[in-house]
Every structure is written in structure tokens, then in C-alpha cells.
Design an enzyme around this catalytic site. Structure first.
Site, PDB file in Angstrom:
ATOM      1  N   SER A 126       0.828  -1.198   0.000  1.00 32.40           N
ATOM      2  CA  SER A 126       0.000   0.000   0.000  1.00 32.40           C
ATOM      3  C   SER A 126       0.868   1.256   0.000  1.00 32.40           C
ATOM      4  O   SER A 126       1.975   1.261   0.536  1.00 32.40           O
ATOM      5  CB  SER A 126      -0.876  -0.015   1.261  1.00 32.40           C
ATOM      6  OG  SER A 126      -1.417   1.263   1.519  1.00 32.40           O
ATOM      7  N   TYR A 152      -2.282  -0.069  10.491  1.00 36.68           N
ATOM      8  CA  TYR A 152      -2.483  -0.746   9.202  1.00 36.68           C
ATOM      9  C   TYR A 152      -1.275  -0.513   8.298  1.00 36.68           C
ATOM     10  O   TYR A 152      -0.698  -1.448   7.728  1.00 36.68           O
ATOM     11  CB  TYR A 152      -3.766  -0.247   8.523  1.00 36.68           C
ATOM     12  CG  TYR A 152      -3.811  -0.562   7.045  1.00 36.68           C
ATOM     13  CD1 TYR A 152      -4.014  -1.868   6.600  1.00 36.68           C
ATOM     14  CD2 TYR A 152      -3.604   0.437   6.094  1.00 36.68           C
ATOM     15  CE1 TYR A 152      -4.028  -2.172   5.243  1.00 36.68           C
ATOM     16  CE2 TYR A 152      -3.607   0.143   4.739  1.00 36.68           C
ATOM     17  CZ  TYR A 152      -3.820  -1.158   4.322  1.00 36.68           C
ATOM     18  OH  TYR A 152      -3.809  -1.451   2.986  1.00 36.68           O
ATOM     19  N   LYS A 156       1.864  -3.171   6.774  1.00 30.83           N
ATOM     20  CA  LYS A 156       2.332  -3.291   5.387  1.00 30.83           C
ATOM     21  C   LYS A 156       3.839  -3.060   5.311  1.00 30.83           C
ATOM     22  O   LYS A 156       4.565  -3.789   4.623  1.00 30.83           O
ATOM     23  CB  LYS A 156       1.584  -2.297   4.489  1.00 30.83           C
ATOM     24  CG  LYS A 156       0.102  -2.580   4.326  1.00 30.83           C
ATOM     25  CD  LYS A 156      -0.154  -3.850   3.535  1.00 30.83           C
ATOM     26  CE  LYS A 156      -1.619  -4.028   3.181  1.00 30.83           C
ATOM     27  NZ  LYS A 156      -1.889  -5.294   2.496  1.00 30.83           N
TER      28      LYS A 156
END
Length: 336
Positions: A126, A152, A156
Site C-alpha cells: 500500500s 495498518y 504493510k
């Protein structure tokens, strides 16, 4: 004989579109998903589009014995790894859940791959790994993991690092890290689209729920950013272009680690997205301006030049295409 690909999270939004592209390109595909944020009916839609119903394993990646069983029973040429929790706000509220699910789940996957000799993986990363770079256009050379604003994004960034370390320890590993920008749109057939089980967090699922009257109006977080219309600017990429990026990545696999941005290279503001939806639907979408959301950057978009140079991939579809396909999906799913 066609290559056999395991797709984790293959019944999800991006996963399902990628599975369709893979099958249409002649790959044999199997799906592993715990259905936490997707629906089993997606398999029937994939079959309708491709004539093939992929073999499906309802498995949670934290369940190591179940993971081991899948790999013991199959020989995969490569893995495309989509599975993971992905709501930014929720990750701030439930960091341990996100770290356990995303990071531990990926470690389990890599252990199984290593043990069973599968050494090719494409990871669904991402643009959040870039954090705040102080510039708007982002390229793969930038240092990541600096100023990441939520758990989050950290998951990643951590998974990217883990995969780099695995490839360093075992030179036979072939890894592609794909840094997505903002996926939008749906399959032009109207069969597949974004349909999360949980509360939507991204712009377009919320727009869809406003359009169907499930939510009274869209909240626009801030109109006082240093952008032309004061709203945040992001790089929106049609999900079909994104899916095709994974086909290009499979073809571009080679020993070591390669990183590619998958984006359009253009920024579009929230108000421009609303205007595009209004134009496509012929109706005004109700919205209100509310306060800024913590952690939102004013503007960011991809420099996708590396993917075009090395993989021969670039976006072909526009925001208008995405709006048309989203409305088509809504029309086909009046129960959404």
C-alpha cells in the site's frame, strides 16, 4: 501446463478481480480466504465470468495446521497475497488485532511456502508505507516506514521488510511488492465490485451507500487543505487496471525483491470525485464538510514510471470509467 497460483484473500474486492484476470490469462487459480470481509457467492460470479470455479479453501491464515494442510496437498508456482485487515481507523483502535492478523498471518504463509518449495510471491502492499514524505509524488526509491500514521500502514511496512529479509536469506525467493494507491470501480459486467461485510472506510463504498440511501450523506473530511479546492487529493486507480498489474508482476518475477507503485500518476480531489459521480449518475450526491480526519495527508499520488518501464504496465481506465462501472454494479445489486 499452466502455472498454478494460490490467491489469499481471493474473494475480496481486489482479489476477486485479479482472479478473473488470472483465469482469463490461462492461469490455474486456487483461493484461500476466511470470508471475514467477503462473500462465498463471489465464487459463483467468478465462474459466470470465466467459466471456471476456482478451488476454494475457507482457511484463516492464523490457523497454521489448516495452512500446512493446503500446502501439503498442493504444489503452487506462486502466491498472490491479498489477505489482511485493511481499515485504517479500526487499526488505530485495535492495533494488536491488526499486527497479529496481518503480520503473523503472513509469517505463517511464508513458513508454509518455504517448507513446501513455493518461492514466488506477489504482495499486496500500500502507498501508506510511504508515510509523510513532505512531497506529493511518491516513487519506489523513497525510504518507507518513516512517519507512517497508523498500525495498518505499519503492518504493510513490516511485511515488506520481512519479505526483503526472507529473499536476502534465500536467494531463490522471487518477491514483488506492489504498492497500491486508491482502488475504485468495478467489473464492467456489473457482477463484481466493492462490497465489504464490515463498515466501509474508503470513499467509493461510502458514496455507493449514500447513492442507495443507506447513509444520508457523505462526510468530506476537511476543505481547508492546501489543495485547489481545499479537499484531499489522492491517486485513484480502476480495479481492473490494478488486477492487470498483478498479471504483469507475475510475468516480471525474478530472484530478489522488486517494488512497484500501481497508480495512475494523477491526483483527484474528493470534490472532483463527487462531481464525477454526479455526472455519471445524473444526480447530486448529498455531502457535508466536516472536520479533518487525523493522519490524513493533503495530497499524494504515484509516480508509476517504474512499472511502465519494467513491466510494460500502465493504467488505461479513467475516473469516468470507474464511476460508470460502479453505477453499473449498483444497478445490478439493488440489495447492496
Amino acid at each position: 501446463m499452466s502455472e498454478k497460483i494460490l490467491v489469499t484473500g481471493g474473494t475480496g474486492y481486489i482479489g476477486s478481480h485479479t482472479v478473473v484476470e488470472l483465469i482469463q490469462q490461462g492461469y490455474e487459480v486456487e483461493i484461500l480466504d476466511n470470508l471475514f470481509n467477503s462473500k462465498i457467492t463471489v465464487l459463483d460470479k467468478i465462474e459466470k465470468l470465466t467459466g471456471v470455479k476456482p478451488k476454494f479453501y475457507k482457511v484463516d491464515m492464523l490457523d497454521m495446521p489448516a495452512m500446512e494442510k493446503v500446502f501439503a496437498e498442493n504444489t503452487y508456482d506462486a502466491v498472490i497475497h491479498f489477505a489482511g485487515l485493511k481499515a485504517v481507523g479500526e487499526s488505530v483502535e485495535q492495533p494488536l488485532r491488526y499486527y497479529e492478523n496481518n503480520v503473523t498471518g503472513t509469517i505463517n504463509l511464508l513458513k508454509c511456502m518455504k517448507e513446501h518449495g513455493t518461492k514466488k510471491i506477489i504482495f499486496s502492499s500500500s502507498a501508506t508505507v510511504y508515510g509523510d514524505q513532505g512531497v506529493e509524488e511518491l516513487n519506489e526509491e523513497m525510504t518507507t516506514g518513516v512517519g507512517v500514521t497508523n498500525p495498518y500502514g505499519w503492518t504493510k511496512a513490516m511485511i515488506e521488510q520481512i519479505m526483503k529479509d526472507v529473499a536476502l536469506a534465500d536467494p531463490e525467493f522471487e518477491v514483488v511488492l506492489l504498492r497500491y494507491f486508491n482502488p475504485v470501480g468495478a467489473h464492467p459486467s456489473g457482477l463484481l465490485g466493492e462490497d465489504p461485510n464490515d463498515k466501509p472506510n474508503n470513499l467509493m463504498p461510502i458514496v455507493m451507500k449514500v447513492a442507495t440511501g443507506e447513509i444520508p450523506e457523505l462526510s468530506v473530511f476537511g476543505d481547508d487543505y492546501d489543495t485547489p479546492d481545499g479537499t484531499c487529493i489522492r491517486d485513484y486507480i480502476h480495479v481492473i487496471d490494478l488486477a492487470k498489474g498483478h498479471i504483469a508482476a507475475i510475468r516480471g518475477l525474478k530472484p530478489g525483491v522488486e517494488i512497484y507503485n500501481l497508480g495512475s500518476g494523477k491526483g483527484t480531489s474528493v470534490l472532483e470525485m463527487i462531481a464525477a459521480f454526479d455526472k455519471a449518475s445524473g444526480k447530486k450526491l448529498p455531502y457535508k464538510i466536516v472536520g479533518r480526519r487525523a493522519g490524513d495527508l493533503a495530497a499524494m499520488w504515484a509516480n508509476p514510471g517504474k512499472a511502465e518501464r519494467e513491466l510494460g504496465w500502465k493504467t488505461e481506465l479513467t475516473i469516468d470509467d470507474a464511476m460508470r462501472d460502479t453505477l453499473n454494479y449498483l444497478d445490478s445489486h439493488s440489495d447492496v
